[in-house]
Design a protein around this motif. Structure first.
Motif, mmCIF file in Angstrom:
data_model
loop_
_atom_site.group_PDB
_atom_site.id
_atom_site.type_symbol
_atom_site.label_atom_id
_atom_site.label_comp_id
_atom_site.label_asym_id
_atom_site.label_seq_id
_atom_site.Cartn_x
_atom_site.Cartn_y
_atom_site.Cartn_z
ATOM 1 N N GLY A 124 30.206 40.208 44.272
ATOM 2 C CA GLY A 124 29.523 39.392 43.273
ATOM 3 C C GLY A 124 30.270 38.101 42.970
ATOM 4 N N LEU A 125 31.590 38.175 42.877
ATOM 5 C CA LEU A 125 32.388 36.974 42.618
ATOM 6 C C LEU A 125 32.326 35.997 43.786
ATOM 7 C CD1 LEU A 125 35.481 38.620 40.904
ATOM 8 C CD2 LEU A 125 33.707 37.223 39.800
ATOM 9 N N LEU A 126 32.326 36.505 45.008
ATOM 10 C CA LEU A 126 32.207 35.622 46.171
ATOM 11 C C LEU A 126 30.836 34.937 46.207
ATOM 12 C CD1 LEU A 126 34.061 37.773 48.841
ATOM 13 C CD2 LEU A 126 34.705 35.466 48.077
ATOM 14 N N ARG A 127 29.780 35.655 45.877
ATOM 15 C CA ARG A 127 28.444 35.040 45.803
ATOM 16 C C ARG A 127 28.417 33.969 44.723
ATOM 17 N NH1 ARG A 127 26.818 40.310 46.352
ATOM 18 N NH2 ARG A 127 26.457 40.499 44.118
ATOM 19 N N TYR A 128 28.987 34.294 43.573
ATOM 20 C CA TYR A 128 29.046 33.371 42.441
ATOM 21 C C TYR A 128 29.781 32.085 42.830
ATOM 22 C CZ TYR A 128 30.683 31.652 37.885
ATOM 23 O OH TYR A 128 30.989 30.876 36.806
ATOM 24 N N LEU A 129 30.906 32.214 43.512
ATOM 25 C CA LEU A 129 31.658 31.032 43.950
ATOM 26 C C LEU A 129 30.884 30.225 44.990
ATOM 27 C CD1 LEU A 129 35.227 32.562 44.152
ATOM 28 C CD2 LEU A 129 34.497 30.723 42.612
ATOM 29 N N ALA A 130 30.254 30.910 45.927
ATOM 30 C CA ALA A 130 29.478 30.213 46.959
ATOM 31 C C ALA A 130 28.343 29.404 46.352
ATOM 32 C CB ALA A 130 28.933 31.226 47.967
ATOM 33 N N ASP A 131 27.843 29.861 45.208
ATOM 34 C CA ASP A 131 26.753 29.162 44.526
ATOM 35 C C ASP A 131 27.257 28.098 43.547
ATOM 36 O OD1 ASP A 131 24.895 30.679 45.884
ATOM 37 O OD2 ASP A 131 24.640 32.130 44.269
ATOM 38 N N GLY A 132 28.583 27.852 43.548
ATOM 39 C CA GLY A 132 29.120 26.785 42.708
ATOM 40 C C GLY A 132 29.779 27.225 41.422
ATOM 41 N N GLY A 133 29.982 28.519 41.230
ATOM 42 C CA GLY A 133 30.594 29.010 40.005
ATOM 43 C C GLY A 133 32.085 28.729 39.929
ATOM 44 N N SER A 134 32.631 28.886 38.734
ATOM 45 C CA SER A 134 34.062 28.668 38.493
ATOM 46 C C SER A 134 34.660 29.911 37.862
ATOM 47 C CB SER A 134 34.268 27.480 37.548
ATOM 48 O OG SER A 134 33.815 26.288 38.137
ATOM 49 N N ILE A 135 35.844 30.287 38.353
ATOM 50 C CA ILE A 135 36.555 31.446 37.841
ATOM 51 C C ILE A 135 37.925 31.008 37.351
ATOM 52 C CG2 ILE A 135 37.557 33.697 38.389
ATOM 53 C CD1 ILE A 135 35.399 33.998 40.558
ATOM 54 N N LEU A 136 38.255 31.436 36.157
ATOM 55 C CA LEU A 136 39.571 31.213 35.567
ATOM 56 C C LEU A 136 40.198 32.590 35.374
ATOM 57 C CD1 LEU A 136 41.712 29.462 34.162
ATOM 58 C CD2 LEU A 136 40.285 29.527 32.103
ATOM 59 N N THR A 137 41.336 32.816 36.003
ATOM 60 C CA THR A 137 41.942 34.146 35.963
ATOM 61 C C THR A 137 43.457 34.034 36.056
ATOM 62 O OG1 THR A 137 41.792 36.386 36.900
ATOM 63 C CG2 THR A 137 41.707 34.539 38.454
ATOM 64 N N THR A 138 44.124 35.158 36.139
ATOM 65 C CA THR A 138 45.581 35.176 36.208
ATOM 66 C C THR A 138 46.054 35.471 37.627
ATOM 67 O OG1 THR A 138 45.445 37.459 35.390
ATOM 68 C CG2 THR A 138 46.005 35.770 33.797
#
Length: 125
Positions: free
Chosen positions: A41-55
């Protein structure tokens, strides 16, 4: 959570990788345990232009709470590496990577609330 309240007025808590497309930013502090469905799900989200902020310890252990011998697919696809050592070498500095139209920002695991606020604001620009 205090950073999200400060910047966005609150946050949703999400437990799986389904339907992430409605989020402008996903903040995942200390998301250590890897689950394949969440990674997908995170890879799909990133491929669609999403941004993740994590540690920096992002998805570093398997479901049995054991460190991976090699990092999960997300590291290979997003950071272009099969090794996570590069992250710990720079744990004092943010690590930024892009995938498709999306981006990931890794903060130190002990980042202060102020660091999270600044990072949230920069990711939401």
């Amino acid at each position: 959570y205090p950073a999200m309240v400060e910047v966005a007025g609150g946050a949703d808590i999400v437990f799986d990788g389904k339907d992430l497309g409605d989020y402008q930013l996903i903040c995942a502090p200390l998301l250590i345990l890897h689950r394949p469905d969440l990674e997908d799900g995170l890879l799909r989200y990133l491929a669609d232009g999403g941004s993740i902020l994590t540690t920096v310890d992002f998805l570093s252990k398997n479901e049995d709470n054991v460190y991976f011998g090699e990092p999960p697919r997300l590291y290979r696809e997003i950071f272009g590496t099969a090794c996570t050592d590069f992250i710990y070498e720079y744990s004092e500095l943010p690590v930024i990577s892009s995938s498709g139209a999306g981006k990931v920002l890794l903060l130190s695991a002990d980042a202060a609330t102020e660091d999270w606020i600044l990072a949230c604001r920069s990711m939401l620009k």
